[in-house]
Scaffold this active site. Structure first.
Site, PDB file in Angstrom:
ATOM      1  N   GLY A 151       3.935  -5.296  -6.063  1.00 24.61           N
ATOM      2  CA  GLY A 151       2.588  -5.190  -5.516  1.00 24.61           C
ATOM      3  C   GLY A 151       2.521  -5.824  -4.148  1.00 24.61           C
ATOM      4  N   GLY A 152       1.359  -6.318  -3.807  1.00 24.48           N
ATOM      5  CA  GLY A 152       1.130  -6.840  -2.466  1.00 24.48           C
ATOM      6  C   GLY A 152       1.695  -8.244  -2.266  1.00 24.48           C
ATOM      7  CB  CYS A 155       6.844  -0.526  -1.351  1.00 27.30           C
ATOM      8  SG  CYS A 155       8.044   0.189  -2.480  1.00 27.30           S
ATOM      9  CE  LYS A 165      -2.720  -6.375 -14.171  1.00 31.17           C
ATOM     10  NZ  LYS A 165      -3.519  -5.172 -13.863  1.00 31.17           N
TER      11      LYS A 165
END
Ligand code: NDP
Length: 497
Positions: A226-227, A282, A173
C-alpha cells in the site's frame, strides 16, 4: 450472506455494520458486505494463533500443502471469467485486464506449490565427529496480510500462496473498497480442505481492522502492500513486539529513453508503462527521462497517442482503460496535477475530467506534464494516477549522458522499478546495474514472472515477494545441532575429580 470468515465459520460483524461496494465506473452497488471492526480482527488473530499452535497445518507435509495450492490454481482456471468479473465490478478495471490478472494468479499459486516441496533445508558440516548439523526452515507463525485495491486478488495471492506454502496461518484484510475476490479465495480455500482457523478474513477499514491486526501481540509477521505513509505506521506498530515485516510501498519509477533507442517501441511502451490500469500501478513508469535531442519527437508523439486513448467501463469492449478507483482518489490526482502546474510543469494533454457518458464514473484522462525537474512535487510524489512527468537529460560524451540520466533516475526516495531504452548493449548493462530499483527492464516495461523476486529498494519497501525470497519471507530459519555421542563438555573443573 455473511462475509467475515473466522475460525472456520462465516459470520457477520460484531457491530452488525455493513458496507456497500460500488463500481467506480458508474457508481452502481455491486454488493453489500459486512464491515468488521477491531473486535472481529482480534477474534480472527486468536483463531489463527490457535490454528498455528495446536492445529495440523504447520505440521502438514509439504506435498499436501502444495496439492492444496494446486487445487486453488485449478479452480481459479475453471472459474476465471466469473472471478475476473467480480474484480472488475470492485475496481472498475476492464474485464479483459482482470482476466490477465487471474491468469497471473494461477501462475503464482503454481509457483509456490512447486516451491513448497523443493525446499527441505540443508546439512552443514559441523567440523567435529558424531554431530549432525542441519539448517531447516519453519513457518513464521501467524501472519497479518493487508492488501490494497489496485490488483486486489493478485496482491493477495502474492502473500497467501507463500504463507500457506510455508505452513503459516493468517488473517487477511483486503482494501475495504475491493473485497469480493478475497471472499472468493477464502471460500475456495475452505472448500478445498484448508483446516479451520488457518485462513481468516476480516473486512473493514485499515485504521481499525488493519491497526488491530498490526498491534496484536499474537501476530508474528505483518505483510503489507500500500502507501508509504501507512507502511511507516505499520512499521512503527510492529516494533512494539518486534514482529517481522514485509512492505511493498510503491514507487516513482523512471523510464529512461536514450536517443539510440528503437523509437517506436520506446514510445509505445512508454504509454503502457504509465497509462495501463489508469496509472494505478505501483511499478508504473510515471517519470519519463528522455535524452534532450529526441525530446520533442518523443513527447509530441506521446501526446498524440495519449489523447486518443479511449476510456470506458469494465465491459465496454471498445475501451482501452478504465476509471480511477474512487472520486476521492481522483481528487488526489487532480490536486497533484494542479501542484505540478503551479510549480512550473507544462500541461501537454489531459488534466480535465471527461464529460458526457463518462461523467458518472471516477474517470480521469491520460495526462502529460512536460518541462519537469527533479525538485518538483509531481516528480517526487506518487500520483497513482494516469499522469506522466517528463524530464530531459543531455551529455557531451557517452559517459556524461549516462551519468546525467542516472542522476535523474535515482533522484527519488523510492526504488521499485526502472527501465532503460537503448540499442547499445553495453550501455544497457551499465545502466541496469546503476539504477537503484528492485526491478529493471531493458527495452521493455511491466512484465514479471513469479520465479523472479519483486520488491523495492530504499523507501519502496522491505523484503521481496515472489521468487524464492518471497517464500523465505514467511519462513524462520533454524539450526539443529545433534550430538550423537553425548559426553561431558569438560570446560569447568569437577571438584570430585
Ligand atoms: P493505504 O496504504 O491506505 O491502503 C492499503 C491497505 O492498508 C488497505 O487495506 C488499507 O485499508 C490498509 N490500511 C490503511 N491504514 C492502515 C493502518 N493504520 N493499519 C493497517 N492497515 C491500514 O493506501 P490507499 O488505498 O489509501 O492509497 C494511498 C496511496 O498509497 C495511493 O495513492 C498510492 O500512492 C499508494 N498505493 C500503493 C500501492 C502499491 O501497490 N504499493 C497500492 C495502493 C496504493 P482501507 O483502505 O481498507 O481502509
Amino acid at each position: 450472506m455473511s462475509t467475515l470468515y473466522i475460525a472456520g465459520r462465516w459470520r457477520t460483524a460484531a457491530s452488525g455494520e455493513t458496507r456497500e461496494i460500488t463500481c467506480p465506473a458508474d457508481g452502481a452497488v455491486a454488493v453489500t458486505v459486512d464491515e468488521g471492526g477491531a473486535a472481529d480482527a482480534r477474534d480472527a488473530v486468536r483463531a489463527a494463533r490457535e490454528a498455528f499452535d495446536v492445529g495440523p497445518w504447520p505440521r502438514t507435509p509439504a506435498p499436501e500443502r502444495a496439492a492444496l495450492l494446486s487445487r486453488i490454481a485449478d479452480r481459479l482456471e475453471r472459474e476465471l471469467d466469473e472471478v475476473a468479473r467480480l474484480e472488475s465490478l470492485d475496481t472498475g478495471k476492464r474485464h479483459v485486464e482482470a482476466r490477465i490478472d487471474m491468469e497471473d494468479i494461477v501462475a503464482v499459486f503454481r509457483h509456490f506449490a512447486s516451491l513448497a516441496q523443493a525446499e527441505a533445508g540443508r546439512v552443514v558440516d559441523a567440523g567435529v565427529p558424531d554431530v549432525s548439523s542441519r539448517v531447516v526452515t519453519e513457518p513464521v507463525g501467524v501472519c497479518s496480510l493487508i492488501t490494497p485495491w489496485n490488483f486486489p486478488l493478485l496482491q493477495t495471492a502474492w502473500k497467501v500462496a507463500p504463507a500457506l506454502a510455508a505452513g503459516n496461518t493468517f488473517v487477511l484484510k483486503p482494501s475495504e473498497l475491493t473485497p469480493q475476490t478475497s471472499i472468493w479465495l477464502v471460500r475456495a480455500l475452505a472448500e478445498e480442505g484448508l483446516p479451520d482457523g488457518v485462513a481468516n478474513l476480516v473486512l473493514g477499514p485499515g485504521d481499525t481492522v488493519g491497526a488491530a491486526m498490526t498491534n496484536a501481540p499474537e501476530v508474528d509477521l505483518v505483510s503489507f502492500t500500500g502507501g508509504l505513509a501507512t507502511g511507516k505506521t505499520i512499521m512503527a506498530a510492529a516494533s512494539t513486539t518486534v514482529k517481522k515485516i514485509a512492505l511493498e510501498l510503491g514507487g516513482k519509477n523512471p523510464n529512461v529513453i536514450f536517443a539510440d533507442a528503437d523509437r517506436d517501441a520506446a514510445i509505445d511502451n512508454a504509454l503502457t508503462a504509465i497509462f495501463l490500469d489508469s496509472g494505478q500501478v505501483c511499478s508504473a513508469g510515471s517519470r519519463l527521462v528522455v535524452e534532450e535531442s529526441i525530446h520533442d519527437e518523443v513527447v509530441d508523439e506521446l501526446v498524440r497517442r495519449a489523447t486518443a486513448i479511449r476510456m470506458g467501463g469494465p465491459f465496454d469492449e471498445s475501451a482501452e482503460t478504465g476509471p480511477l478507483i474512487s472520486d476521492g482518489h481522483r481528487a488526489k490526482v487532480e490536486a497533484y496535477v494542479a501542484a505540478g502546474i503551479e510549480e512550473g510543469a507544462v500541461l501537454r494533454c489531459g488534466g480535465e475530467r471527461p464529460g458526457g457518458e463518462l461523467a458518472i464514473g471516477s474517470y480521469y484522462p491520460p495526462t502529460i506534464l512536460d518541462g519537469c525537474t527533479s525538485d518538483m512535487s509531481c516528480v517526487q510524489d506518487e500520483s497513482f494516477g494516469p499522469v506522466l512527468t517528463v524530464e530531459t537529460f543531455a551529455g557531451d560524451t557517452r559517459d556524461a549522458a549516462e551519468d546525467a540520466a542516472i542522476a535523474i533516475a535515482n533522484d527519488t526516495i523510492y526504488g521499485l522499478t526502472g527501465a532503460v531504452w537503448t540499442q547499445d548493449a553495453g550501455r544497457a548493462e551499465r545502466m541496469a546495474r546503476r539504477l537503484r530499483h528492485g526491478t529493471v527492464w531493458i527495452n521493455d516495461f511491466h512484465p514479471y514472472v513469479p520465479a523472479a523476486e519483486w520488491g523495492g529498494m530504499k523507501q519502496s519497501g522491505i523484503g521481496r515477494e515472489l521468487g524464492t525470497a518471497g517464500l523465505h519471507e514467511y519462513q524462520e530459519t533454524k539450526h539443529i545441532w545433534h550430538n550423537t555421542r553425548p559426553a561431558p563438555a569438560g570446560w569447568f573443573a569437577n571438584p570430585q575429580d
